[in-house]
Design a protein around this motif. Structure first.
Motif, mmCIF file in Angstrom:
data_model
loop_
_atom_site.group_PDB
_atom_site.id
_atom_site.type_symbol
_atom_site.label_atom_id
_atom_site.label_comp_id
_atom_site.label_asym_id
_atom_site.label_seq_id
_atom_site.Cartn_x
_atom_site.Cartn_y
_atom_site.Cartn_z
ATOM 1 N N TYR A 180 0.807 -1.222 0.000
ATOM 2 C CA TYR A 180 0.000 0.000 0.000
ATOM 3 C C TYR A 180 0.842 1.275 0.000
ATOM 4 O O TYR A 180 0.523 2.247 -0.695
ATOM 5 N N GLN A 181 1.933 1.275 0.764
ATOM 6 C CA GLN A 181 2.741 2.502 0.876
ATOM 7 C C GLN A 181 3.390 2.898 -0.437
ATOM 8 O O GLN A 181 3.854 4.031 -0.597
ATOM 9 N N ARG A 182 3.405 1.968 -1.413
ATOM 10 C CA ARG A 182 4.000 2.277 -2.714
ATOM 11 C C ARG A 182 2.970 2.774 -3.727
ATOM 12 O O ARG A 182 3.345 3.122 -4.849
ATOM 13 N N PHE A 183 1.707 2.796 -3.356
ATOM 14 C CA PHE A 183 0.696 3.333 -4.260
ATOM 15 C C PHE A 183 0.969 4.826 -4.461
ATOM 16 O O PHE A 183 1.568 5.488 -3.618
ATOM 17 N N ILE A 184 0.524 5.359 -5.591
ATOM 18 C CA ILE A 184 0.880 6.726 -6.003
ATOM 19 C C ILE A 184 -0.381 7.539 -6.278
ATOM 20 O O ILE A 184 -1.192 7.168 -7.124
ATOM 21 N N LYS A 185 -0.526 8.645 -5.614
ATOM 22 C CA LYS A 185 -1.678 9.516 -5.850
ATOM 23 C C LYS A 185 -1.549 10.186 -7.223
ATOM 24 O O LYS A 185 -0.437 10.479 -7.673
ATOM 25 N N PRO A 186 -2.673 10.442 -7.888
ATOM 26 C CA PRO A 186 -2.618 11.120 -9.187
ATOM 27 C C PRO A 186 -1.878 12.452 -9.133
ATOM 28 O O PRO A 186 -1.154 12.800 -10.074
ATOM 29 N N SER A 187 -2.024 13.173 -8.026
ATOM 30 C CA SER A 187 -1.330 14.459 -7.896
ATOM 31 C C SER A 187 0.185 14.253 -7.852
ATOM 32 O O SER A 187 0.950 15.064 -8.389
ATOM 33 N N GLU A 188 0.616 13.159 -7.213
ATOM 34 C CA GLU A 188 2.045 12.869 -7.147
ATOM 35 C C GLU A 188 2.583 12.486 -8.520
ATOM 36 O O GLU A 188 3.646 12.961 -8.937
ATOM 37 N N LEU A 189 1.864 11.622 -9.211
ATOM 38 C CA LEU A 189 2.304 11.198 -10.542
ATOM 39 C C LEU A 189 2.356 12.390 -11.493
ATOM 40 O O LEU A 189 3.316 12.539 -12.264
ATOM 41 N N SER A 190 1.348 13.243 -11.419
ATOM 42 C CA SER A 190 1.332 14.444 -12.263
ATOM 43 C C SER A 190 2.533 15.332 -11.967
ATOM 44 O O SER A 190 3.152 15.892 -12.885
ATOM 45 N N GLY A 191 2.872 15.456 -10.682
ATOM 46 C CA GLY A 191 4.027 16.261 -10.306
ATOM 47 C C GLY A 191 5.329 15.691 -10.856
ATOM 48 O O GLY A 191 6.167 16.431 -11.382
ATOM 49 N N TYR A 192 5.497 14.374 -10.734
ATOM 50 C CA TYR A 192 6.695 13.728 -11.287
ATOM 51 C C TYR A 192 6.780 13.949 -12.795
ATOM 52 O O TYR A 192 7.863 14.194 -13.342
ATOM 53 N N ALA A 193 5.637 13.827 -13.469
ATOM 54 C CA ALA A 193 5.612 13.986 -14.927
ATOM 55 C C ALA A 193 6.004 15.401 -15.326
ATOM 56 O O ALA A 193 6.812 15.603 -16.251
ATOM 57 N N ARG A 194 5.466 16.384 -14.654
ATOM 58 C CA ARG A 194 5.780 17.779 -14.987
ATOM 59 C C ARG A 194 7.251 18.080 -14.710
ATOM 60 O O ARG A 194 7.904 18.793 -15.477
ATOM 61 N N GLN A 195 7.776 17.551 -13.604
ATOM 62 C CA GLN A 195 9.193 17.747 -13.294
ATOM 63 C C GLN A 195 10.084 17.159 -14.389
ATOM 64 O O GLN A 195 11.191 17.650 -14.636
ATOM 65 N N ALA A 196 9.586 16.109 -15.039
ATOM 66 C CA ALA A 196 10.349 15.450 -16.098
ATOM 67 C C ALA A 196 10.152 16.115 -17.458
ATOM 68 O O ALA A 196 10.720 15.666 -18.456
ATOM 69 N N GLY A 197 9.333 17.170 -17.511
ATOM 70 C CA GLY A 197 9.121 17.886 -18.768
ATOM 71 C C GLY A 197 7.959 17.372 -19.592
ATOM 72 O O GLY A 197 7.849 17.695 -20.779
ATOM 73 N N LEU A 198 7.072 16.570 -18.971
ATOM 74 C CA LEU A 198 5.907 16.058 -19.678
ATOM 75 C C LEU A 198 4.670 16.888 -19.354
ATOM 76 O O LEU A 198 4.566 17.481 -18.278
ATOM 77 N N GLU A 199 3.745 16.922 -20.278
ATOM 78 C CA GLU A 199 2.432 17.528 -20.041
ATOM 79 C C GLU A 199 1.417 16.413 -19.833
ATOM 80 O O GLU A 199 1.397 15.423 -20.575
ATOM 81 N N VAL A 200 0.575 16.557 -18.814
ATOM 82 C CA VAL A 200 -0.459 15.561 -18.543
ATOM 83 C C VAL A 200 -1.685 15.882 -19.399
ATOM 84 O O VAL A 200 -2.289 16.939 -19.258
ATOM 85 N N ASP A 201 -2.029 14.964 -20.293
ATOM 86 C CA ASP A 201 -3.130 15.190 -21.230
ATOM 87 C C ASP A 201 -4.463 14.634 -20.736
ATOM 88 O O ASP A 201 -5.508 15.227 -20.978
ATOM 89 N N ALA A 202 -4.418 13.473 -20.090
ATOM 90 C CA ALA A 202 -5.670 12.822 -19.688
ATOM 91 C C ALA A 202 -5.412 11.833 -18.565
ATOM 92 O O ALA A 202 -4.336 11.250 -18.458
ATOM 93 N N MET A 203 -6.446 11.672 -17.725
ATOM 94 C CA MET A 203 -6.446 10.634 -16.694
ATOM 95 C C MET A 203 -7.810 9.950 -16.711
ATOM 96 O O MET A 203 -8.830 10.610 -16.916
ATOM 97 N N ILE A 204 -7.809 8.636 -16.489
ATOM 98 C CA ILE A 204 -9.069 7.902 -16.456
ATOM 99 C C ILE A 204 -8.922 6.723 -15.502
ATOM 100 O O ILE A 204 -7.828 6.179 -15.323
#
Length: 232
Positions: A180-204
């Motif tokens: 469980y402690q390794r699960f990732i919140k959408p806000s966290e994943l979005s933050g990692y993606a933006r830090q890496a230079g990616l734009e978040v287009d969609a989530m479902i």
């Protein structure tokens, strides 16, 4: 090799011989595969003719489907036994996939900006540093390309459904598959993606109905969810 958990590799290696059995512990992966493949196809304008890398490919269920869609496909993993199973199945099925035992970070260093599409599904929750994998995926994709992730949200509902429900009550997955402690919140994943230079287009969200035993996509991101990103 620093961003790897040997216990996680061992866990999936022990089950490797059952990877392509649709009634085994990997049944959920077989059942969700068409759903996630269609979603990926719809958001990247089709996979045919594109160069794709599947990060954390395991036994190759998604990887082969991507290749069948007409993409030139590379599958990478650090778990040796599942990778051998993937290679053997590729030979048996006649679906050409370039499988390699290499980390996302090392491949990104060797072949930056080499892929039109990068997929990393059901893998981020099994590594010590998901941010490092996401950054590697961002380096692997060409400018204008697409990157797709899927993982599990971290909240009481996901603990109830993904661990208590799926692993212990419904037995959809072996007990201990997830921590469980390794699960990732959408806000966290979005933050990692933006830090890496990616734009978040969609989530479902990816949902399972235990009464009908049917998987479907929907708006709620409370348990399983998929993310589509692009590199500007």
């Amino acid at each position: 090799m620093s961003n790897v958990d040997p216990a996680e590799l061992q866990k999936f290696s022990e089950l490797a011989h059952r990877w392509w059995d649709p009634n085994s512990e990997f049944r959920p992966l077989h059942e969700i595969n068409p759903i996630r493949l269609d979603w990926i196809n719809s958001l990247c304008g089709g996979l045919a003719g594109k160069r794709v890398v599947d990060v954390g490919c395991g036994g190759g269920i998604l990887t082969e489907s991507v290749a069948r869609s007409g993409a030139t496909t590379v599958g990478i993993d650090l778990a040796r036994k599942p990778l051998k199973v993937a290679k053997l199945h590729s030979l048996e099925s006649g679906v050409a996939v370039d499988y390699r035992e290499i980390s996302a970070e090392d491949l990104a260093a060797a072949e930056p900006e080499s892929f039109d599409v990068v997929t990393c599904m059901e893998m981020l929750e099994h590594v010590p540093s998901p941010a490092s994998v996401i950054a590697a995926c961002a380096r692997l994709v060409k400018p204008g390309g697409k990157v797709f992730f899927s993982t599990l949200n971290r909240n009481p509902r996901s603990y109830l459904f993904a661990i208590i429900g799926a692993e212990y009550l419904l037995r959809l997955l072996p007990a201990g598959t997830h921590e469980y402690q390794r699960f990732i919140k959408p806000s966290e994943l979005s933050g990692y993606a933006r830090q890496a230079g990616l734009e978040v287009d969609a989530m479902i969200g990816l949902h399972y109905n235990p009464l009908t035993r049917v998987y479907s996509l929907g708006p709620s991101l409370s348990v399983n969810y998929l993310v589509a990103c692009s590199r500007p």
